[in-house]
Design a protein around this motif. Structure first.
Motif, short mmCIF file in Angstrom:
data_model
loop_
_atom_site.label_atom_id
_atom_site.label_comp_id
_atom_site.label_asym_id
_atom_site.label_seq_id
_atom_site.Cartn_x
_atom_site.Cartn_y
_atom_site.Cartn_z
N LYS A 85 0.81 -1.22 0.00
CA LYS A 85 0.00 0.00 0.00
C LYS A 85 0.84 1.27 0.00
O LYS A 85 0.32 2.37 -0.07
CB LYS A 85 -0.96 0.00 1.19
N ASP A 86 2.18 1.13 0.05
CA ASP A 86 3.06 2.30 -0.02
C ASP A 86 3.33 2.71 -1.46
O ASP A 86 3.93 3.75 -1.70
CB ASP A 86 4.39 2.01 0.68
N LEU A 87 2.90 1.89 -2.39
CA LEU A 87 3.10 2.19 -3.81
C LEU A 87 2.31 3.44 -4.18
O LEU A 87 1.13 3.55 -3.86
CB LEU A 87 2.65 1.01 -4.67
N ASN A 88 2.97 4.39 -4.84
CA ASN A 88 2.31 5.63 -5.25
C ASN A 88 2.48 5.75 -6.76
O ASN A 88 3.62 5.81 -7.26
CB ASN A 88 2.95 6.82 -4.52
N GLN A 89 1.38 5.77 -7.49
CA GLN A 89 1.45 5.78 -8.96
C GLN A 89 0.22 6.43 -9.57
O GLN A 89 -0.83 6.51 -8.95
CB GLN A 89 1.61 4.37 -9.50
N THR A 90 0.41 6.90 -10.79
CA THR A 90 -0.70 7.40 -11.60
C THR A 90 -0.54 6.80 -12.99
O THR A 90 0.56 6.41 -13.40
CB THR A 90 -0.69 8.94 -11.72
N ILE A 91 -1.64 6.74 -13.71
CA ILE A 91 -1.60 6.31 -15.11
C ILE A 91 -2.57 7.17 -15.90
O ILE A 91 -3.64 7.55 -15.39
CB ILE A 91 -1.92 4.80 -15.27
N THR A 114 3.31 6.72 -14.09
CA THR A 114 4.28 7.46 -13.29
C THR A 114 4.31 6.90 -11.88
O THR A 114 3.26 6.83 -11.22
CB THR A 114 3.93 8.96 -13.26
N ARG A 115 5.48 6.49 -11.47
CA ARG A 115 5.70 6.02 -10.10
C ARG A 115 6.28 7.16 -9.28
O ARG A 115 7.09 7.94 -9.77
CB ARG A 115 6.66 4.83 -10.09
N ASN A 116 5.87 7.26 -8.04
CA ASN A 116 6.32 8.30 -7.11
C ASN A 116 6.13 9.71 -7.68
O ASN A 116 7.06 10.50 -7.70
CB ASN A 116 7.78 8.08 -6.73
N ASN A 121 11.93 11.13 -6.60
CA ASN A 121 12.08 9.79 -7.20
C ASN A 121 11.09 9.52 -8.33
O ASN A 121 10.92 8.37 -8.73
CB ASN A 121 11.93 8.72 -6.12
N GLU A 122 10.42 10.55 -8.82
CA GLU A 122 9.42 10.37 -9.88
C GLU A 122 10.07 9.74 -11.11
O GLU A 122 11.15 10.15 -11.55
CB GLU A 122 8.81 11.71 -10.27
N LYS A 123 9.38 8.74 -11.67
CA LYS A 123 9.85 8.08 -12.88
C LYS A 123 8.64 7.70 -13.71
O LYS A 123 7.67 7.13 -13.20
CB LYS A 123 10.65 6.81 -12.51
#
Length: 171
Positions: A85-91, A114-116, A121-123
């Motif tokens: 649940k610590d995963l932070n992402q958008t699509i 996009t992660r983080n 640390n955005e990638k």
């Protein structure tokens, strides 16, 4: 002869305008049933919501790994990954082609994962997709889903060149 000419012109105009309007209605419904829920599931790590947007007969093809999976095999990896649940992402999605009728659709486009987001640390990762959709009990669902980074040639420029999800005039 002029009245026949005008009648033909206006009849063709209204028929083509009606087809565009119907297609726009289908695309808006697809956005609501599929793409909105797809994005929400990714952002909230909602496995059940993600599962609900796919047909039971889903065929998932990964061009990068050259694998074909059924619904159970494909969604298993999301269930495991989203347990964190610590995963932070958008699509988000942009489109190259959208074809729809009242029960079936084919859509090709570019996604951006996009992660983080909004952190140091955005990638972002990009891929080209082609999906086939069908309407089940009045709701649009993914029937087949193919994606590939095309040897990492899909990028921010590819994404920006595609059409926005709500730009219905292109179709």
């Amino acid at each position: 002869m002029k009245p026949l000419y005008y009648f033909t012109f206006f009849a063709l105009f209204f028929i083509s305008n009606s087809n565009h309007s119907q297609n726009t209605d289908h695309l808006k419904a697809i956005n609501e049933d599929v793409w909105s829920n797809f994005s929400k599931a990714f952002e909230t790590l909602d496995y059940e919501l993600f599962t609900s947007i796919h047909t039971q007969d889903l065929i998932r093809v990964s061009g990068n790994s050259k694998k074909i999976k059924n619904k159970t095999e494909y969604l298993k990896s999301y269930k495991q990954q989203w347990a964190n649940k610590d995963l932070n992402q958008t699509i988000s999605f942009r489109f190259l082609e959208r074809i729809a009728n009242e029960n079936s659709a084919s859509e090709r486009g570019i996604y951006k994962l996009t992660r983080n987001p909004n952190t140091p640390n955005e990638k972002s990762y990009y891929g080209k997709f082609h999906v086939l959709l069908k309407k089940e009990q009045g709701v649009w669902k993914l029937l087949a889903d193919y994606d590939s980074s095309e040897n990492n040639t899909i990028n921010e420029a590819s994404y920006n060149e595609a059409f926005a999800i709500d730009n219905f005039d292109k179709y």
